[in-house]
Design a protein around this motif. Structure first.
Motif, PDB file in Angstrom:
ATOM      1  N   ARG A  60      -2.470  11.402 -13.002  1.00 54.93           N
ATOM      2  CA  ARG A  60      -3.209  11.291 -11.730  1.00 54.93           C
ATOM      3  C   ARG A  60      -2.739  12.536 -10.312  1.00 54.93           C
ATOM      4  NH1 ARG A  60      -7.461   8.053 -11.190  1.00 54.93           N
ATOM      5  NH2 ARG A  60      -8.240   8.111  -9.196  1.00 54.93           N
ATOM      6  N   ALA A  61      -1.407  13.123 -11.401  1.00 54.34           N
ATOM      7  CA  ALA A  61      -1.140  14.101 -10.223  1.00 54.34           C
ATOM      8  C   ALA A  61      -1.565  15.477 -10.979  1.00 54.34           C
ATOM      9  CB  ALA A  61       0.347  14.416 -10.040  1.00 54.34           C
ATOM     10  N   LEU A  62      -1.473  16.209 -10.058  1.00 48.79           N
ATOM     11  CA  LEU A  62      -2.019  18.229 -10.581  1.00 48.79           C
ATOM     12  C   LEU A  62      -1.315  18.646 -11.537  1.00 48.79           C
ATOM     13  CD1 LEU A  62      -4.292  19.927 -10.323  1.00 48.79           C
ATOM     14  CD2 LEU A  62      -3.431  21.228  -8.376  1.00 48.79           C
ATOM     15  N   GLY A  63       0.094  18.174 -10.873  1.00 39.05           N
ATOM     16  CA  GLY A  63       1.121  19.087 -12.346  1.00 39.05           C
ATOM     17  C   GLY A  63       0.579  18.991 -13.378  1.00 39.05           C
ATOM     18  N   GLU A  64       0.806  17.630 -13.162  1.00 34.94           N
ATOM     19  CA  GLU A  64       1.240  16.452 -14.679  1.00 34.94           C
ATOM     20  C   GLU A  64      -0.425  17.027 -15.170  1.00 34.94           C
ATOM     21  OE1 GLU A  64       2.537  13.504 -18.038  1.00 34.94           O
ATOM     22  OE2 GLU A  64       3.456  15.267 -15.953  1.00 34.94           O
ATOM     23  N   ARG A  92     -13.319   6.841 -17.877  1.00 35.87           N
ATOM     24  CA  ARG A  92     -13.196   6.321 -17.996  1.00 35.87           C
ATOM     25  C   ARG A  92     -11.956   5.645 -17.149  1.00 35.87           C
ATOM     26  NH1 ARG A  92     -18.354   2.749 -20.294  1.00 35.87           N
ATOM     27  NH2 ARG A  92     -17.512   0.911 -19.434  1.00 35.87           N
ATOM     28  N   TYR A  93     -11.557   5.911 -18.337  1.00 36.37           N
ATOM     29  CA  TYR A  93      -9.428   5.656 -18.113  1.00 36.37           C
ATOM     30  C   TYR A  93      -8.520   6.358 -16.665  1.00 36.37           C
ATOM     31  CZ  TYR A  93      -5.341   6.164 -19.351  1.00 36.37           C
ATOM     32  OH  TYR A  93      -3.495   5.852 -20.120  1.00 36.37           O
ATOM     33  N   TRP A  94      -9.429   7.724 -16.718  1.00 40.81           N
ATOM     34  CA  TRP A  94      -9.500   7.956 -15.738  1.00 40.81           C
ATOM     35  C   TRP A  94      -9.538   7.456 -14.075  1.00 40.81           C
ATOM     36  CZ3 TRP A  94     -12.585   9.749 -11.069  1.00 40.81           C
ATOM     37  CH2 TRP A  94     -11.797  10.708 -10.055  1.00 40.81           C
ATOM     38  N   TRP A  95     -10.961   6.803 -14.248  1.00 43.05           N
ATOM     39  CA  TRP A  95     -11.533   6.052 -13.142  1.00 43.05           C
ATOM     40  C   TRP A  95     -10.581   4.872 -12.719  1.00 43.05           C
ATOM     41  CZ3 TRP A  95     -14.309   1.462 -12.180  1.00 43.05           C
ATOM     42  CH2 TRP A  95     -14.688   1.167 -10.827  1.00 43.05           C
ATOM     43  N   ARG A 101      -7.119  -0.162  -8.635  1.00 42.34           N
ATOM     44  CA  ARG A 101      -7.691  -0.758 -10.610  1.00 42.34           C
ATOM     45  C   ARG A 101      -6.854  -0.809 -10.979  1.00 42.34           C
ATOM     46  NH1 ARG A 101     -11.310   3.709  -9.392  1.00 42.34           N
ATOM     47  NH2 ARG A 101     -13.366   2.985  -7.733  1.00 42.34           N
ATOM     48  N   TYR A 102      -5.853   0.287 -10.799  1.00 45.42           N
ATOM     49  CA  TYR A 102      -4.352   0.001 -11.994  1.00 45.42           C
ATOM     50  C   TYR A 102      -3.527  -1.404 -11.485  1.00 45.42           C
ATOM     51  CZ  TYR A 102      -0.341   1.118 -13.906  1.00 45.42           C
ATOM     52  OH  TYR A 102       0.987   1.432 -15.058  1.00 45.42           O
ATOM     53  N   LEU A 103      -4.226  -1.353 -10.638  1.00 45.07           N
ATOM     54  CA  LEU A 103      -2.330  -2.487 -10.283  1.00 45.07           C
ATOM     55  C   LEU A 103      -3.878  -3.911 -10.771  1.00 45.07           C
ATOM     56  CD1 LEU A 103      -1.347  -1.593  -6.951  1.00 45.07           C
ATOM     57  CD2 LEU A 103      -0.247  -2.233  -9.085  1.00 45.07           C
ATOM     58  N   ARG A 104      -5.028  -3.807 -10.535  1.00 42.37           N
ATOM     59  CA  ARG A 104      -5.549  -5.245 -10.958  1.00 42.37           C
ATOM     60  C   ARG A 104      -5.218  -5.257 -13.067  1.00 42.37           C
ATOM     61  NH1 ARG A 104      -9.297  -3.663  -7.376  1.00 42.37           N
ATOM     62  NH2 ARG A 104     -11.293  -2.496  -8.717  1.00 42.37           N
ATOM     63  N   ALA A 105      -5.362  -4.311 -13.108  1.00 40.72           N
ATOM     64  CA  ALA A 105      -5.235  -4.112 -15.146  1.00 40.72           C
ATOM     65  C   ALA A 105      -3.796  -4.099 -15.230  1.00 40.72           C
ATOM     66  CB  ALA A 105      -5.139  -2.590 -15.072  1.00 40.72           C
ATOM     67  N   VAL A 106      -2.641  -3.903 -13.945  1.00 36.21           N
ATOM     68  CA  VAL A 106      -1.269  -4.233 -13.883  1.00 36.21           C
ATOM     69  C   VAL A 106      -1.102  -6.126 -14.729  1.00 36.21           C
ATOM     70  CG1 VAL A 106       1.114  -4.543 -12.992  1.00 36.21           C
ATOM     71  CG2 VAL A 106      -0.277  -2.106 -13.696  1.00 36.21           C
TER      72      VAL A 106
END
Length: 413
Positions: A60-64, A92-95, A101-106
């Motif tokens: 999600r970082a612009l540089g990356e 959808r992967y980005w969302w 949401r990522y913490l729920r996936a973790v």
């Protein structure tokens, strides 16, 4: 409980599902066009990754993002003409990679992966495969003190929150642990819980041998012929049609192609990867698999030699192999270790089956009685095969699942 089940796909996940079902008394036929473990289970880093409680999020970082967009990286490569086919699942992967949401996936992922080492050991002991599982963990190498400090903080959080064990090595300790490294690094995080597999294909074959030794059947067939047969399922094999009350689709990246024709179309996508083996010069050795973070690929000691595994390539499903990443990685790898000759004439290629919410698809497929899913494990099919096999066998046979399967349910797509 069904008396008969066919499992489509003889990779680590499919073999594990078939074995667990057979142990619960089902008549099981394991069907694949190839031999056991000859698909994506053949080529991987060979790690049972107990530490991998954090699935790979979309950057999600612009540089990356700009780094990846330039398409010059070792860890990520894409075919420009293939990108339109990836737009929907990658969005959808980005969302789903948004922090909350990522913490729920973790949380869901960590519960699934918590028993992976124990599940493998339970099978390997009976399959005479313990010699393939090395309790040596693996390492991430960091080039700067700042990067090592940040990684150490993350490792401490993983240990506190999820019971993941590690050792912090400074540059001197790393050099002592791997004296044939050709570079100096600030240090490393040594994840000590994972198992390193010296031959992933042999491990899958060992589990498949245990399956047939306990009365299971292997068959050569084409999953594309799967069709209803009364209240059950039929597939064509080299020895004629096979029918069963239930069917499990465990075909990795090819799974959605089969389910789509049956009305279930999850937004999965594939990441292609390559590997090549090398000998080492003289008496050089590599004791522990490692990723050099500045380089972006894994080097692991295997039976066949030192395995170099690439990152992710996004390409059309029918695209010819294009080992650009390997060509970029090899000279860098030669600067890390004294690699000698290539062992194979050409690199191996396989496709990792991914989902946009980073969780595998395990459970009953909607609106198709007796049809079950076991795919979408991304980079962790080898790690999670026995865990998935046990969980799905619980569900199919009506036993109480040993963990809550809700986060992985096919109905979420």
């Amino acid at each position: 409980m069904p008396r008969s089940v066919m499992v489509l796909g003889a990779g680590m996940v499919g073999v594990s599902v078939a074995l667990h079902l057979r142990r619960r008394g089902c008549d099981v036929v394991l069907v694949d066009r190839q031999g056991p473990g000859e698909g994506a289970s053949f080529g991987n880093g060979g790690l049972i990754q107990r530490e991998a409680v954090y699935p790979h999020p979309f950057p999600r970082a612009l540089g990356e993002l700009m780094r990846i967009a330039r398409n010059q990286a070792i860890d990520v490569h894409y075919h420009p003409l293939a990108l339109p086919g990836f737009v929907s699942p990658l969005l959808r992967y980005w969302w789903n990679s948004e922090p909350e949401r990522y913490l729920r996936a973790v949380l869901a992922y960590s519960r699934l992966i918590a028993t992976c080492v124990d599940e493998h050991l339970a099978l390997a002991r009976n399959a005479d495969a313990m010699a393939l599982l090395r309790p040596i963990g693996w390492m991430r190498l960091y080039g700067t003190a700042k990067a090592l400090e940040a990684a150490a903080a993350q490792a401490e959080a993983a240990q506190r929150d999820y019971g993941i064990n590690h050792r912090l090595l400074d540059g001197r300790a790393l050099a002592a642990a791997e004296p044939h490294l050709l570079v100096t690094r600030a240090g490393a995080i040594h994840w000590t819980d994972p198992l390193s597999v010296s031959d992933p294909h042999a491990l899958t074959l060992a589990y498949a041998g245990m399956f047939t030794g306990e009365g299971g059947t292997l068959a050569t067939g084409d999953a594309a012929t799967l069709a209803r047969a009364g209240s059950g399922w039929r597939v064509q094999t080299a020895d004629g049609p096979v029918e069963a009350e239930s069917a499990v689709i465990a075909l990795g990246a090819a799974s959605a192609r089969i389910t789509r024709s049956l009305g279930y179309a999850p937004p999965t996508f594939g990441k292609r990867g390559y590997h090549m083996h090398y000998t080492l010069q003289g008496n050089a050795v590599l004791h522990t698999p490692f990723i050099d973070v500045d380089s972006g690929f894994l080097l692991a000691p295997m039976r066949a030699g030192i395995r170099l595994t690439t990152g992710a390539e996004f390409a059309r499903e029918d695209a010819d192999p294009s080992p650009i990443q390997l060509e970029r990685a090899e000279p860098v790898a030669r600067g890390l270790l004294p690699l000698a000759e290539r062992v194979e004439d050409k690199p191996w290629m396989g496709t990792r089956p991914c989902t946009p919410d980073m969780l595998p698809i395990i459970g009953p497929i909607p609106a198709q009685q007796g049809l079950w899913a076991a795919f979408g494990h991304a980079h962790q099919g080898l790690t999670l095969g026995p865990t998935t096999g046990r969980l799905l066998a619980d569900m199919i046979t009506g036993a109480a699942p040993f963990l809550d399967p809700t986060p992985y349910a096919p109905a979420r797509f």
